[in-house]
Design a protein around this motif. Structure first.
Motif, PDB file in Angstrom:
ATOM      1  N   GLY A  76     122.794   6.144  57.073  1.00  0.00           N
ATOM      2  CA  GLY A  76     122.617   4.822  57.662  1.00  0.00           C
ATOM      3  C   GLY A  76     121.906   4.865  58.990  1.00  0.00           C
ATOM      4  O   GLY A  76     121.680   5.922  59.582  1.00  0.00           O
ATOM      5  N   ASP A  77     121.566   3.675  59.469  1.00  0.00           N
ATOM      6  CA  ASP A  77     120.833   3.519  60.725  1.00  0.00           C
ATOM      7  C   ASP A  77     121.383   2.295  61.435  1.00  0.00           C
ATOM      8  O   ASP A  77     121.323   1.181  60.910  1.00  0.00           O
ATOM      9  N   VAL A  86     124.159  -2.464  60.518  1.00  0.00           N
ATOM     10  CA  VAL A  86     123.869  -1.102  60.077  1.00  0.00           C
ATOM     11  C   VAL A  86     123.229  -1.164  58.695  1.00  0.00           C
ATOM     12  O   VAL A  86     123.837  -1.679  57.754  1.00  0.00           O
ATOM     13  N   THR A  87     122.010  -0.673  58.567  1.00  0.00           N
ATOM     14  CA  THR A  87     121.435  -0.483  57.244  1.00  0.00           C
ATOM     15  C   THR A  87     121.971   0.828  56.689  1.00  0.00           C
ATOM     16  O   THR A  87     122.125   1.809  57.418  1.00  0.00           O
ATOM     17  N   ASP A 124     111.520   7.104  66.887  1.00  0.00           N
ATOM     18  CA  ASP A 124     112.861   6.720  66.455  1.00  0.00           C
ATOM     19  C   ASP A 124     113.553   7.961  65.903  1.00  0.00           C
ATOM     20  O   ASP A 124     112.890   8.915  65.473  1.00  0.00           O
ATOM     21  N   ASP A 125     114.892   7.955  65.940  1.00  0.00           N
ATOM     22  CA  ASP A 125     115.640   9.059  65.351  1.00  0.00           C
ATOM     23  C   ASP A 125     115.315   9.168  63.867  1.00  0.00           C
ATOM     24  O   ASP A 125     115.057   8.161  63.194  1.00  0.00           O
ATOM     25  N   ALA A 126     115.330  10.393  63.354  1.00  0.00           N
ATOM     26  CA  ALA A 126     114.995  10.622  61.946  1.00  0.00           C
ATOM     27  C   ALA A 126     116.061  11.510  61.329  1.00  0.00           C
ATOM     28  O   ALA A 126     116.219  12.666  61.716  1.00  0.00           O
ATOM     29  N   ALA A 127     116.807  10.936  60.386  1.00  0.00           N
ATOM     30  CA  ALA A 127     117.844  11.689  59.672  1.00  0.00           C
ATOM     31  C   ALA A 127     117.454  11.799  58.202  1.00  0.00           C
ATOM     32  O   ALA A 127     116.936  10.855  57.605  1.00  0.00           O
ATOM     33  N   MET A 128     117.698  12.983  57.617  1.00  0.00           N
ATOM     34  CA  MET A 128     117.420  13.199  56.202  1.00  0.00           C
ATOM     35  C   MET A 128     118.577  13.980  55.597  1.00  0.00           C
ATOM     36  O   MET A 128     119.124  14.895  56.236  1.00  0.00           O
ATOM     37  N   ASP A 146     114.538   5.215  58.523  1.00  0.00           N
ATOM     38  CA  ASP A 146     113.149   4.776  58.690  1.00  0.00           C
ATOM     39  C   ASP A 146     112.405   5.539  59.772  1.00  0.00           C
ATOM     40  O   ASP A 146     111.180   5.405  59.892  1.00  0.00           O
ATOM     41  N   GLY A 147     113.120   6.347  60.565  1.00  0.00           N
ATOM     42  CA  GLY A 147     112.423   7.187  61.533  1.00  0.00           C
ATOM     43  C   GLY A 147     111.516   8.207  60.872  1.00  0.00           C
ATOM     44  O   GLY A 147     110.578   8.709  61.499  1.00  0.00           O
TER      45      GLY A 147
END
Length: 332
Positions: free
Chosen positions: A150-151, A201-202, A322-326, A274-275
């Motif tokens: 999530g973001d 929160v998406t 932007d922060d980028a989580a995978m 989306d980062g």
């Protein structure tokens, strides 16, 4: 200091290089501790006295002025070194606390769960940051392996607090709720109750069961996951209808609906924020995630995801906006 001494001895007392001896303790105060600054300051004072005596300046005001300059700069350097040391100690303490907070908020995910091999990557938009508004978690529940990525809308401590709220609710509800719709509803209530409409929160939820070659997904306004088939083809399975992000469900929209996608051995499912897709290069071009799916062919899930992360950073050619989580799920 050696250069100033050589020039002063060569040029003679008429040039007036003697006060420049104070550059030694000045630079020592910028890069060293207070003890080092005191050492160079004492050496500078000795050089000042020796050169002043050699030049015959202590019978004039110039010699005493030079000595006072060296002493004053040395004192200022010592004070600066002490203050910098205190700030560095405070910064080290804050970083230590941030790292502990990160381990509590974003715990290391298991490398494997059921039929899945798992890898995770988190790249902060700020080089010195350790935590942010992106979130992820993997829970091996009685109903299968459940995942959330999530973001949180916004940045700063408020986003971190909301991320902690969502993760805490997910870790508990993932073991209790029988399906993803009920799990999403529970997360919605938790967010709506605590943030009071100030943040949303998406998120995308996924569930994989060992006995089924399929994944159940539920999307709350989040980018669609990327599914890499065993033959190398790429798919972005979109939901029949997007649900509102968590925290906005009280606005009267339809409840979220889960959907199934085929997910067989040899295939990979990448959940991301989306980062990743909004990382831009110098020309403003977004990161082409679908074209880079081939980077996930590495034998290990962690190595594959690290290769993709490095490519995102390389594409951005600088700090991410932007922060980028995978989070990568590889069906073994």
């Amino acid at each position: 200091m050696a250069l100033v001494t050589a020039v002063d001895l060569t040029a003679g007392p008429g040039v007036g290089f003697l006060p420049l001896v104070s550059l030694g303790p000045a630079f020592a105060g910028l890069i060293g501790g207070w003890r080092r600054t005191v050492l160079y300051g004492a050496l500078a004072l000795l050089l000042c006295v020796a050169l002043g005596t050699y030049d015959g300046l202590f019978g004039t005001r110039r010699g005493y002025t030079a000595l006072a300059s060296v002493a004053g700069v040395t004192l200022a350097g010592v004070i600066a070194a002490v203050m910098r040391g205190r700030r560095e100690a405070e910064l080290a303490s804050v970083r230590s606390i941030a790292e502990v907070a990160q381990r509590v908020l974003l715990r290391p995910v298991p490398r494997s769960a059921g039929p899945l091999q798992i890898a995770v990557s988190y790249t902060s938009a700020l080089a010195e940051a350790r935590i942010g508004g992106d979130l992820y978690e993997v829970v091996a529940s009685p109903y299968g392996v459940r995942v959330i990525v999530g973001d949180v809308q916004g940045k700063g401590l408020g986003a971190v607090e909301t991320a902690a709220l969502v993760l805490g609710a997910f870790r508990e509800a993932a073991h209790d709720e029988t399906d993803l719709v009920a799990l999403a509803a529970r997360l919605e209530r938790s967010v709506a109750r605590e943030v009071d409409g100030e943040k949303f929160v998406t998120a995308v939820l996924a569930e994989v069961r060992a006995e089924e070659q399929a994944a159940v997904l539920l999307n709350c306004g989040h980018p669609a996951p990327m599914l890499v088939r065993s033959n190398g083809t790429v798919d972005f399975p979109h939901p029949p209808a997007y649900a509102l992000p968590l925290g906005l469900g009280t606005h009267g929209s339809e409840p979220p609906r889960s959907y199934r996608v085929d997910f067989a051995p040899g295939e990979q499912l990448l959940l991301y924020t989306d980062g990743v897709t909004e990382a831009r290069d110098a020309d403003g071009t977004f990161f082409p995630l679908e074209e880079r799916a081939g980077l996930l062919k590495a034998p290990g899930a962690e190595a594959a995801l690290e290769a993709l992360r490095e490519d995102v950073v390389r594409h951005a050619s600088g700090p991410l906006q932007d922060d980028a989580a995978m989070l990568l799920l590889r069906y073994r």
